[in-house]
Design an enzyme around this catalytic site. Structure first.
Site, PDB file in Angstrom:
ATOM      1  N   LYS A  60       0.856  -1.192   0.000  1.00 44.32           N
ATOM      2  CA  LYS A  60       0.000   0.000   0.000  1.00 44.32           C
ATOM      3  C   LYS A  60       0.889   1.238   0.000  1.00 44.32           C
ATOM      4  CE  LYS A  60      -3.026   2.725   3.103  1.00 44.32           C
ATOM      5  NZ  LYS A  60      -3.848   2.740   4.337  1.00 44.32           N
TER       6      LYS A  60
ATOM      7  N   ASP B 274      -2.515  10.346   3.496  1.00 43.90           N
ATOM      8  CA  ASP B 274      -3.894   9.940   3.746  1.00 43.90           C
ATOM      9  C   ASP B 274      -4.593  10.964   4.631  1.00 43.90           C
ATOM     10  OD1 ASP B 274      -6.288   8.666   4.128  1.00 43.90           O
ATOM     11  OD2 ASP B 274      -5.486   7.062   5.423  1.00 43.90           O
TER      12      ASP B 274
ATOM     13  N   LYS C 193      -9.875  12.974   8.245  1.00 45.28           N
ATOM     14  CA  LYS C 193      -9.310  12.644   9.561  1.00 45.28           C
ATOM     15  C   LYS C 193      -9.243  13.909  10.419  1.00 45.28           C
ATOM     16  CE  LYS C 193      -6.229   8.879   8.158  1.00 45.28           C
ATOM     17  NZ  LYS C 193      -6.860   7.822   8.962  1.00 45.28           N
TER      18      LYS C 193
ATOM     19  N   ASP D  36       1.876   6.645   5.312  1.00 44.87           N
ATOM     20  CA  ASP D  36       0.868   5.662   4.921  1.00 44.87           C
ATOM     21  C   ASP D  36       1.261   4.893   3.648  1.00 44.87           C
ATOM     22  OD1 ASP D  36      -1.473   4.383   5.643  1.00 44.87           O
ATOM     23  OD2 ASP D  36      -2.780   5.738   4.522  1.00 44.87           O
TER      24      ASP D  36
ATOM     25  N   ASP E 130     -12.000   7.071   4.120  1.00 45.25           N
ATOM     26  CA  ASP E 130     -10.756   6.876   4.867  1.00 45.25           C
ATOM     27  C   ASP E 130     -10.347   5.404   4.923  1.00 45.25           C
ATOM     28  OD1 ASP E 130      -8.552   7.577   6.316  1.00 45.25           O
ATOM     29  OD2 ASP E 130      -9.631   7.872   8.220  1.00 45.25           O
TER      30      ASP E 130
ATOM     31  N   GLU F  94      -9.283   3.606   2.598  1.00 47.10           N
ATOM     32  CA  GLU F  94      -8.840   3.689   1.209  1.00 47.10           C
ATOM     33  C   GLU F  94      -7.771   2.666   0.852  1.00 47.10           C
ATOM     34  OE1 GLU F  94      -7.485   5.325   3.574  1.00 47.10           O
ATOM     35  OE2 GLU F  94      -5.360   5.093   3.104  1.00 47.10           O
TER      36      GLU F  94
ATOM     37  N   ARG G  32      -7.465  -0.492   1.423  1.00 41.72           N
ATOM     38  CA  ARG G  32      -8.014  -1.744   0.884  1.00 41.72           C
ATOM     39  C   ARG G  32      -8.511  -1.543  -0.551  1.00 41.72           C
ATOM     40  NH1 ARG G  32     -12.297  -1.917   5.720  1.00 41.72           N
ATOM     41  NH2 ARG G  32     -10.504  -0.926   6.712  1.00 41.72           N
TER      42      ARG G  32
HETATM   43  N1  BES Z   1      -3.923   4.723   7.052  1.00 43.96           N
HETATM   44  C1  BES Z   1      -5.004   4.460   7.910  1.00 43.96           C
HETATM   45  C2  BES Z   1      -4.661   3.498   9.043  1.00 43.96           C
HETATM   46  C3  BES Z   1      -3.662   3.984  10.056  1.00 43.96           C
HETATM   47  C4  BES Z   1      -4.092   4.581  11.227  1.00 43.96           C
HETATM   48  C5  BES Z   1      -2.308   3.786   9.871  1.00 43.96           C
HETATM   49  C6  BES Z   1      -3.172   4.993  12.168  1.00 43.96           C
HETATM   50  C7  BES Z   1      -1.387   4.192  10.822  1.00 43.96           C
HETATM   51  C8  BES Z   1      -1.823   4.798  11.965  1.00 43.96           C
HETATM   52  C9  BES Z   1      -6.164   3.850   7.112  1.00 43.96           C
HETATM   53  O1  BES Z   1      -6.272   4.282   5.810  1.00 43.96           O
HETATM   54  C10 BES Z   1      -7.406   4.247   7.816  1.00 43.96           C
HETATM   55  O2  BES Z   1      -7.698   5.407   7.847  1.00 43.96           O
HETATM   56  N2  BES Z   1      -8.131   3.267   8.356  1.00 43.96           N
HETATM   57  C11 BES Z   1      -9.325   3.531   9.068  1.00 43.96           C
HETATM   58  C12 BES Z   1     -10.324   2.473   8.657  1.00 43.96           C
HETATM   59  C13 BES Z   1     -11.725   2.764   9.111  1.00 43.96           C
HETATM   60  C14 BES Z   1     -12.272   3.992   8.402  1.00 43.96           C
HETATM   61  C15 BES Z   1     -12.592   1.565   8.810  1.00 43.96           C
HETATM   62  C16 BES Z   1      -9.011   3.436  10.549  1.00 43.96           C
HETATM   63  O3  BES Z   1      -8.178   2.635  10.950  1.00 43.96           O
HETATM   64  O4  BES Z   1      -9.592   4.213  11.296  1.00 43.96           O
HETATM   65 ZN    ZN Z   2      -4.544   4.912   4.897  1.00 37.40          ZN
HETATM   66 MN    MN Z   3      -7.385   6.073   5.640  1.00 40.07          MN
END
Ligand code: BES
Ligand code: ZN
Ligand code: MN
Length: 490
Positions: A254, A259, A266, A277, A336, A338, A340
């Site tokens: 990825k 992000d 966020k 990210d 968010d 994204e 996946r």
């Molecule tokens: N890049 C983030 C995950 C992340 C969070 C990486 C903190 C490193 C530190 C990912 O894209 C994300 O935002 N995931 C969301 C998923 C949710 C919306 C289902 C998350 O983890 O909150």
């Molecule tokens: Zn992300």
């Molecule tokens: Mn995200």
């Protein structure tokens, strides 16, 4: 940092090691009478017992020609392994890096492999990301430039070190990528850096937006559509096996260069971390560098999806339905989630193009994995016990441990949508698992696949591992290179 293997100690600083023994510290090799007397006295006066990470420093001792002498602990002889040797040497280098000392000799390695591990730990400890610190005070700048590992078998140690030096180069490259600010590293500039790796004998292919549109990659492209920076998909190919035609292992990463969350924005505080990210893609690129540099006799392809996730008039909305290249539709309920969406299309391409015998993907995929495992283990999810076990073993050996979490139809159901083939979020519970289930929907039945969620390990706040810098760890290069070395070479 220059790492040398020599027969005789020399330099501004000398380091000797001690094991943690039954009756206190037990010295390793090379300690002469004068040093021993000083060490014994210092040990009596301190709490030093030779455990890993402990150090005693002697400045300008009369009994040595060197202006600095360090005694460092490596832990109990029975428990010691490659990573413990590496960490011990790393601790010494960290201590001396800006000390004023220019050269260091580490004395007493009992064999060539220990010497090579000392060299690897020393090199990774010397890593810094300083290119934007233009006015750094001289007393904060590194002074140490040479580390000599003293060993009777210098030639042997040098050849044991060669593949580790290749690995270190991959780790350093990955750390640089993760550390780069997002105004400098974005999909196009990232792809340019990758293209330059053809120097190493890697075959590079870069897909731009029209090429991905043609392939129907609506899932990846939807994530990037709100950004002024066009998306890229890069392929790095190393066909080092004698069997040129045999199916490769695919490493998928990825690469979200920033992000913001997109329209599902966020919160502001901490958002700067999201420049990291793309840590999964950095691990893949770093591993490909290690594999190419050590001329691994294996067929390995790396694939990274590079996008920037931004809110914008053209950004995708919660509620949008996109169609992935695999022909499945996705209801995007949270922009968010994204990573996946990016991986769905890269996984499809990896399978269609290369028919790989195994796929390992790495992604900073969920905040939830940090809640589960903290910053100590990455999460591993797999449809194949053998592959999961191989990763567990490789991670332990290389100092990047992983912990397996389950998959199952009960979790998969959480992704069912009323209006499309699936939704991109599975609700509050088991967030890391439903993210993995989403990916599995894009993996062919029967294909060995593992997903590593590295959101907790790609960067670490307040990291106290001397082999790693304060933030970007380069996590993933070591386990992937180890996995290939142990399982997929001729
Ligand atoms: N890049 C983030 C995950 C992340 C969070 C990486 C903190 C490193 C530190 C990912 O894209 C994300 O935002 N995931 C969301 C998923 C949710 C919306 C289902 C998350 O983890 O909150
Ligand atoms: Zn992300
Ligand atoms: Mn995200």
């Amino acid at each position: 940092m220059q790492i040398k293997f020599t027969a005789e100690p020399a330099g501004d600083a000398l380091a000797y090691f001690a094991y943690e023994g039954e009756k206190g510290a037990e010295f390793g090799g090379g300690v002469d009478k004068a040093a021993e007397a000083a060490f014994r006295r210092a040990i009596t006066a301190s709490s030093f017992k030779g455990s890993g990470g402990q150090m005693l420093e002697f400045l300008a001792p009369e009994w040595s020609d060197s202006a600095r002498v360090i005694l460092f602990g490596v832990g109990k002889k029975k428990a010691i392994n490659d990573v413990a040797w590496q960490k011990a040497a790393a601790g010494v280098v960290k201590k001396l890096l800006i000390s004023g000392a220019k050269s260091l000799s580490i004395v007493g390695a009992p064999d060539r492999m220990v010497a090579a591990n000392f060299g690897f730990g020393a090199r990774l400890a010397a890593y810094r990301f300083d290119q934007y610190r233009l006015t750094l005070k001289s007393e904060k700048k590194p002074t140490l430039t040479t580390v000599s590992i003293v060993t009777d078998s210098a030639a042997g140690a040098r050849s044991d070190f060669a593949p580790l030096a290749a690995r270190a180069e991959g780790v350093e490259f990955a750390r640089d990528l993760v550390s780069e600010p997002p105004n400098v590293l974005y999909p196009e500039s990232y792809a340019e850096r990758i293209a330059k790796l053809s120097e190493l004998g890697l075959e590079i292919e870069v897909l731009d937006v029209p090429a991905m549109t043609k392939l129907g990659m609506g899932s990846l492209l939807g994530v990037g559509q709100g950004s002024a920076r066009p998306s890229r998909l890069c392929v790095l190919k190393w066909m080092g096996s004698k069997e040129k035609k045999s199916a490769p292992v695919a490493l998928v990463g990825k690469g979200v260069t920033f992000d913001t969350g997109g329209i599902s924005l966020k919160p502001g505080p901490g958002m700067e971390d999201m420049k990291g990210d793309m840590g999964g893609s950095a691990a893949v690129v770093g591993a490909m560098i290690a594999i190419a540099k050590r001329k691994a006799k294996a067929n390995v392809v790396g694939l990274v999806g590079l996008v920037e996730n931004m809110p914008d008039g053209n950004a995708q909305r919660p509620g949008d339905i996109v169609k992935a290249a695999a022909g499945k539709t996705i209801e995007v309920l949270n922009t968010d989630a994204e990573g996946r969406l990016v991986l769905a299309d890269v996984l499809w391409y990896a399978q269609k193009k290369f028919n790989p015998k195994a796929i390992v993907d790495l992604a900073t995929l969920t905040g939830a994995i940090i809640i589960s495992l903290g910053h100590e283990h990455a999460g591993v999810f797999s449809n194949n016990d053998e592959l999961a076990d191989k990763l567990t073993v490789a991670g332990k050996a290389a100092g990047e441990p992983v912990w397996r979490l389950p998959l199952g139809p009960g979790y998969d159901k959480q992704l069912d949508s009323d209006v499309a083939d699936m939704k991109n979020i599975g609700g509050r519970s088991a967030g890391s698992i439903t993210a993995a289930q989403f990916l599995q929907r894009f993996v062919d039945e029967g294909r060995a696949w593992a997903h590593l969620d590295i959101a907790g390990t790609a960067w670490k706040p307040g990291n106290d591992n001397p082999m790693e810098p304060v933030w970007a760890t380069g996590w993933g290069v070591r386990i992937l290179d180890q996995l290939v070395a142990d399982n997929y070479e001729d």
